[in-house]
Design an enzyme around this catalytic site. Structure first.
Site, PDB file in Angstrom:
ATOM      1  N   CYS A 381      51.117  33.619  52.032  1.00  0.00           N
ATOM      2  CA  CYS A 381      52.569  33.455  52.018  1.00  0.00           C
ATOM      3  C   CYS A 381      53.225  34.455  52.977  1.00  0.00           C
ATOM      4  O   CYS A 381      53.116  34.287  54.193  1.00  0.00           O
ATOM      5  CB  CYS A 381      53.106  33.527  50.596  1.00  0.00           C
ATOM      6  SG  CYS A 381      54.618  32.574  50.427  1.00  0.00           S
ATOM      7  N   HIS A 507      49.943  29.504  47.776  1.00  0.00           N
ATOM      8  CA  HIS A 507      49.281  30.539  46.966  1.00  0.00           C
ATOM      9  C   HIS A 507      47.960  30.022  46.385  1.00  0.00           C
ATOM     10  O   HIS A 507      47.925  29.560  45.235  1.00  0.00           O
ATOM     11  CB  HIS A 507      50.198  30.973  45.822  1.00  0.00           C
ATOM     12  CG  HIS A 507      51.385  31.743  46.292  1.00  0.00           C
ATOM     13  ND1 HIS A 507      51.407  33.113  46.369  1.00  0.00           N
ATOM     14  CD2 HIS A 507      52.580  31.327  46.749  1.00  0.00           C
ATOM     15  CE1 HIS A 507      52.576  33.510  46.837  1.00  0.00           C
ATOM     16  NE2 HIS A 507      53.315  32.441  47.081  1.00  0.00           N
ATOM     17  N   GLU A 509      45.538  31.652  45.273  1.00  0.00           N
ATOM     18  CA  GLU A 509      45.071  32.475  44.143  1.00  0.00           C
ATOM     19  C   GLU A 509      45.439  31.857  42.793  1.00  0.00           C
ATOM     20  O   GLU A 509      44.776  32.096  41.785  1.00  0.00           O
ATOM     21  CB  GLU A 509      45.614  33.915  44.265  1.00  0.00           C
ATOM     22  CG  GLU A 509      47.110  34.120  43.987  1.00  0.00           C
ATOM     23  CD  GLU A 509      48.018  33.824  45.177  1.00  0.00           C
ATOM     24  OE1 GLU A 509      47.578  33.121  46.106  1.00  0.00           O
ATOM     25  OE2 GLU A 509      49.176  34.288  45.170  1.00  0.00           O
TER      26      GLU A 509
HETATM   27  N1  GLN Z   1      59.579  35.972  51.394  1.00  0.00           N
HETATM   28  C1  GLN Z   1      58.841  34.884  51.966  1.00  0.00           C
HETATM   29  C2  GLN Z   1      59.552  33.563  51.761  1.00  0.00           C
HETATM   30  O1  GLN Z   1      60.364  33.422  50.871  1.00  0.00           O
HETATM   31  C3  GLN Z   1      57.452  34.827  51.390  1.00  0.00           C
HETATM   32  C4  GLN Z   1      57.404  34.544  49.922  1.00  0.00           C
HETATM   33  C5  GLN Z   1      56.086  34.841  49.272  1.00  0.00           C
HETATM   34  O2  GLN Z   1      55.268  35.609  49.807  1.00  0.00           O
HETATM   35  N2  GLN Z   1      55.872  34.315  48.085  1.00  0.00           N
HETATM   36  O3  GLN Z   1      59.313  32.642  52.489  1.00  0.00           O
END
Ligand code: GLN
Length: 548
Positions: A381, A507, A509
């Protein structure tokens, strides 16, 4: 008809109610029963999505896009099933429903009160999953008995105990039996008090699970049974375990599942089938290698903030028969001067998810180091977004390239706010959340790892790779190996000329479980193991008698 098990906690928080609940669920599932778990949290936030990780640890996202308590992660990891919005309920959500109904006029002029209206809504939700064909629904009650805010939940359990047939519901109370060094004794008084408190609130536990650092003697079990109104065999010892994955087996030895089956009058069940689980535990306990993985984040001091990542490392380590030593590295303290010193002993680098400006430049420096030194890299992310920014700045020479999350005026917004996010102002539940499909590029690392051309993964973000720059990136060797089939959003980037460099917008994970470790984690750990082996083979062999 489903049966219901409620798990309450006493004496102190952090006793591991989530793990005990998940372990009990695992044992019942291993006996062939269909089980699910839900968590009721007493706080007023509608969900933990707006909570800072310092307050609440990781926010776990389900397939249907619910932002939930991290215990749901344990439930999925143990049971290998998906949970949903229905599996996590907060006081905020209960009140929101009741207040909305009141505004609609649903209470027909009645005074709306905690009892019966709030407790009715709690009970309705407690029984909801029971309609989905489960044999057993386990409900973990957040908080500690005696807290003002958990009173309505305990009251709802009290009412349900009267409403449901006796054999359809039971209460497990988890407490602490501390060891007093000075007295050289385990002490039962805190347990007695917490059970008394629960009884005063109208609920008598059927089973007492005692967290303890030392074994409970039969005499102590009898004492707890006597003072807490249960049979001695319903006093369960939950000794500290070297890994949370051992707990189902310790609970099995203590016969927690058998006592539950008896009380719930369940007669059709098998001997527990835990073959795969035990195989995993064996690999976990006897690793053949050890590798160092750097975890770069800004909540490093707080392990709960990266719970699912740490557990996914455990699963992937077991598959690779190697122990994964996670080296926590605070991104705020990485500088151009110390990056080499901080990262040179690593075999792989994971840049963690996150929000906001703090620690960003350290993450970018870490990515640069991994890219230039062929160090296996995995960005999740925000970590993926940082790998894009690093490549833009240092390979494409795009000056001050950035994400508009951190710099709204950047001349090169390689990461930009998604179109559908631009009109959104409210914070709760408004990110791109939950499962989305992703199409993989033929011949890419991602496609080889997943062994599929279409996958589905869970998201939680507002920003995205800016497709206006995609051609330039691909020409220079960073390719988009995964894209959303409808919107064309870039979900995976990888480097062509690097042994293992993968960044994912989603994600992974969140979907790694004991029985289905996530393929990307498994392949990342494999790459790190290979990096470690090559590093060691390059080291000059020691001559006889030579000192290290
Ligand atoms: N802050 C970034 C976004 O909103 C990444 C979010 C995250 O790592 N969950 O796109």
């Amino acid at each position: 008809m489903a049966k219901y098990i409620f798990v309450t906690g006493g004496v102190t928080s952090s006793l591991g109610k989530g793990i005990i609940s998940a372990s009990l669920a695992k044992l019942l599932q291993a006996r062939g029963l269909k089980v699910t778990i839900q968590k009721f949290d007493p706080y007023i936030n509608v969900d933990p999505g707006t909570l800072n990780p310092y307050e609440h640890g990781e926010c776990y996202v389900t397939e249907d896009g619910a932002e939930t308590d991290l215990d749901l992660g344990h439930y999925e990891r143990f049971l290998n099933i998906f949970t949903s919005q229905a599996n996590n309920v907060t006081t905020g959500r209960i009140y929101q429903t009741v207040i909305n109904k009141e505004r609609e006029g649903a209470y027909l002029g009645k005074t709306v009160q905690v009892i019966p209206h709030i407790t009715d809504e709690i009970k309705r939700r407690m029984l909801l999953l029971g309609k989905d064909g489960y044999d057993i629904v386990i409900t973990e009650l957040g908080g500690t008995v005696g807290d003002i805010e958990s009173l309505p939940f305990i009251e709802a359990v009290r009412q349900l105990q009267w409403e449901l047939p006796d054999e359809d519901c039971l209460v497990v109370h988890l407490t602490l039996v501390p060891y007093l060094k000075a007295a050289k004794e385990l002490k039962t008084k805190p347990t007695q008090h917490s059970v008394k408190l629960l009884s005063q609130e109208g609920v008598n536990p059927d089973i007492i699970v005692c967290r303890t650092e030392r074994p409970l003697s039969p005499e102590l079990r009898r004492k707890i049974a006597l003072f807490c109104n249960v049979k001695p065999d319903a006093v369960i010892e939950a000794a500290d375990a070297p890994t949370i994955y051992e707990v189902p087996l310790t609970m099995m030895r203590e016969k927690l599942d058998q006592i539950c089956l008896k009380k719930l009058d369940i007669k059709t069940f098998n001997e527990p089938e835990l073959g795969k689980w035990k195989e995993f535990l064996d690999k976990l306990k006897y690793p053949k290698n050890k590798i160092n993985i750097g975890l770069i984040g800004k909540y490093i001091e707080l392990q709960d903030a990266y719970k699912s990542i740490l557990e996914a490392f455990v699963h992937a380590g077991a598959v690779n028969e190697c122990s994964v030593n996670v080296v926590n590295i605070h991104s705020e303290f990485i500088s151009a001067e110390n990056v080499e010193e901080k990262l040179s002993t690593l075999d792989g680098l994971l840049v963690a998810p996150g929000f906001g400006l703090r620690g960003i430049e350290g993450k970018i420096l870490a990515v640069k180091y991994a890219r230039e030194n062929n160090l296996p890299f995995f960005g999740i992310c925000l970590g993926m977004q940082m790998s894009v920014i690093e490549f833009a700045r240092n390979v494409l020479n795009l000056k001050n390239a950035h994400s508009t999350e951190m710099d709204v005026n950047t001349p090169n917004p390689v990461i930009d706010l998604m179109e559908e996010q631009k009109k959104i102002t409210a914070k709760g539940g408004t990110m791109r959340l939950g499962a989305y499909p992703c199409e993989l590029k033929e011949g890419s690392i991602a496609q080889q790892v997943y062994q599929k051309s279409q996958i589905s993964e869970r998201h939680r973000h507002r920003w995205e790779f800016n497709n206006a720059y995609l051609d330039a990136f691909e020409e220079h060797g960073m390719i988009a190996s995964g894209k959303n089939p409808e919107s064309g959003l870039v979900e995976i980037v990888e480097l062509k000329n690097h042994p293992y460099f993968v960044g994912v917008q989603y994600h992974p994970e969140l979907k790694s479980t004991v029985e289905s470790p996530h393929p990307l984690f498994v392949s990342f750990i494999k790459a790190a193991k290979e990096f470690n082996e090559t590093k060691n083979s390059k080291k000059k062999p020691l001559l006889q008698g030579e000192m290290m």
